[in-house]
Design a protein around this motif. Structure first.
Motif, PDB file in Angstrom:
ATOM      1  N   SER A   1      -5.033   2.891  -0.723  1.00  0.00           N
ATOM      2  CA  SER A   1      -3.625   3.277  -0.827  1.00  0.00           C
ATOM      3  C   SER A   1      -3.400   4.534   0.006  1.00  0.00           C
ATOM      4  CB  SER A   1      -3.267   3.549  -2.287  1.00  0.00           C
ATOM      5  OG  SER A   1      -4.035   4.634  -2.776  1.00  0.00           O
TER       6      SER A   1
ATOM      7  N   GLY B   1      -5.860  -4.697  -6.293  1.00  0.00           N
ATOM      8  CA  GLY B   1      -6.140  -3.259  -6.259  1.00  0.00           C
ATOM      9  C   GLY B   1      -7.182  -2.820  -7.253  1.00  0.00           C
TER      10      GLY B   1
ATOM     11  N   THR C   1       1.624   4.547  -3.192  1.00  0.00           N
ATOM     12  CA  THR C   1       0.925   5.418  -4.133  1.00  0.00           C
ATOM     13  C   THR C   1      -0.294   4.714  -4.691  1.00  0.00           C
ATOM     14  OG1 THR C   1       3.059   6.355  -4.726  1.00  0.00           O
ATOM     15  CG2 THR C   1       1.236   6.829  -6.200  1.00  0.00           C
ATOM     16  N   GLY C   2      -0.159   3.413  -4.921  1.00  0.00           N
ATOM     17  CA  GLY C   2      -1.276   2.573  -5.347  1.00  0.00           C
ATOM     18  C   GLY C   2      -1.331   1.340  -4.480  1.00  0.00           C
ATOM     19  N   LEU C   3      -1.994   0.306  -4.992  1.00  0.00           N
ATOM     20  CA  LEU C   3      -2.084  -0.962  -4.270  1.00  0.00           C
ATOM     21  C   LEU C   3      -1.546  -2.051  -5.190  1.00  0.00           C
ATOM     22  CD1 LEU C   3      -5.188  -2.360  -2.327  1.00  0.00           C
ATOM     23  CD2 LEU C   3      -3.553  -3.803  -3.503  1.00  0.00           C
TER      24      LEU C   3
ATOM     25  N   GLY D   1      -7.867   0.028  -4.881  1.00  0.00           N
ATOM     26  CA  GLY D   1      -6.631   0.784  -4.720  1.00  0.00           C
ATOM     27  C   GLY D   1      -6.811   2.291  -4.712  1.00  0.00           C
TER      28      GLY D   1
ATOM     29  N   LEU E   1       0.853  -1.184   0.000  1.00  0.00           N
ATOM     30  CA  LEU E   1       0.000   0.000   0.000  1.00  0.00           C
ATOM     31  C   LEU E   1       0.890   1.235   0.000  1.00  0.00           C
ATOM     32  CD1 LEU E   1      -2.598  -1.052   2.731  1.00  0.00           C
ATOM     33  CD2 LEU E   1      -2.897  -1.150   0.269  1.00  0.00           C
TER      34      LEU E   1
END
Length: 327
Positions: free
Chosen positions: A191, A167, A143-145, A187, A141
């Protein structure tokens, strides 16, 4: 491999290239980080990777002939069997880059590539929180997933090497737009960026938080770390957002548990620093909504390797590919 063989692990990030030189038992001989300079294009980035390898050798006193193999974790879509990086969103001009072929003229040892999240998975599975497990899921986790899956003792890849895109599980039919082209993806909410966006949305609705005094009401300065710090100070909005984020992640992981029946879910990446502030709500939600039998046999824990997961995992991955090339 003989005792004087070493393994290199490379973690290619949009900002920095992390590199590690490891003994056969995966203790570190030398580690370093240099700027990626991604804006200067693929050829320059590949040259920076080779510079990192050179600096590892100089720093450790190890010669290239003593290196058995090198593994590299690269963000984005790729074909690990071909050694081809198809596309990496944070690297300008990075399309159809044959990373392995680009390295062959410089090194006699084998070079292997995989997705950056999957090399993190190899690291945590073999050297971190997942030791001894045969069924586990890793989530990063940040900036994104990102996510990766070990099922019955093997890492899942899928038809297009895309298995494990948790995500992009749809949580809202019409939710926040996602770069994948869909909307409402998990996500986009759980995130670090997603949690901060949830916080900002509530501020725009007229809610207040002590974080506003820290940032002088500049919402662009808000970070996930600030939300954790405000949580510890009893800030009601920070507590609400942390719980909402944990609850949504818990619903997502209940689906994962029902589908994959893992014994362990590891939470890594920058958001893992939130620890039990986030994970207690995640666990409570999973307990309430996952099927009872698989839910009761799955633990949810923090990753152990931190920022070293990528380099160490890339080395573990290369070592395994070297020992078992047909797997």
């Amino acid at each position: 491999m003989t005792d004087n063989n070493y393994i290199i692990g490379i973690d290619l990030g949009g900002t920095n290239i992390k590199a590690g030189l490891f003994h056969e038992d995966f203790t570190a001989a030398w580690e370093l980080s240099i700027p990626t300079e991604a804006a200067q294009g693929p050829a320059h980035v590949l040259e920076r990777i080779r510079l990192a390898v050179s600096q590892l050798c100089v720093g450790s006193g190890v010669e290239l002939r003593q290196i058995a193999c090198m593994g590299m974790g690269i963000p984005g879509l790729l074909d690990p069997e071909e050694g081809l990086s198809v596309f990496s969103p944070n690297f300008p001009g990075w399309e159809q880059v044959h990373v392995v072929n680009e390295m062959k003229p410089y090194y006699d040892f084998a070079v292997y590539i995989d997705n950056d999240v999957r090399v993190n998975l190899y690291g945590e599975w073999q050297q971190g929180a997942g030791k001894g497990c045969r069924n586990l899921v890793l989530l990063t986790l940040g900036t994104g997933l990102g996510s990766g899956i070990v099922h019955d003792g093997k890492v899942l890849y899928g038809t297009t090497f895309s298995a494990g895109e948790i995500g992009h599980m749809n949580m809202y039919r019409q939710g926040r737009p996602c770069r994948c082209g869909s909307s409402g993806c998990l996500g986009r909410y759980v995130s670090a960026v997603g949690m901060v966006n949830t916080f900002k949305e509530k501020l725009q609705e007229g809610r207040t938080s002590l974080i506003q005094t820290w940032t002088k009401h500049d919402h662009e300065q808000i970070t996930a770390k600030m939300i954790s710090e405000a949580y510890d100070l009893g800030d009601p909005l920070a507590i609400e957002v942390m719980h909402e984020t944990g609850e949504l992640l818990g619903f997502g992981l209940a689906n994962v548990i029902n589908l994959l029946n893992p014994e362990l879910i590891i939470i890594g990446g920058g958001m893992a620093a939130a620890g039990d502030r986030l994970l207690n709500t995640v666990r409570n939600t999973v307990n309430a909504h996952a099927l009872k039998l698989p839910g009761s046999h799955c633990r949810i824990v923090q990753a152990e390797l931190g920022s070293r997961a990528g380099t160490l995992g890339a080395a573990v991955y290369a070592y395994q590919k070297q020992k078992h090339p047909l797997r």
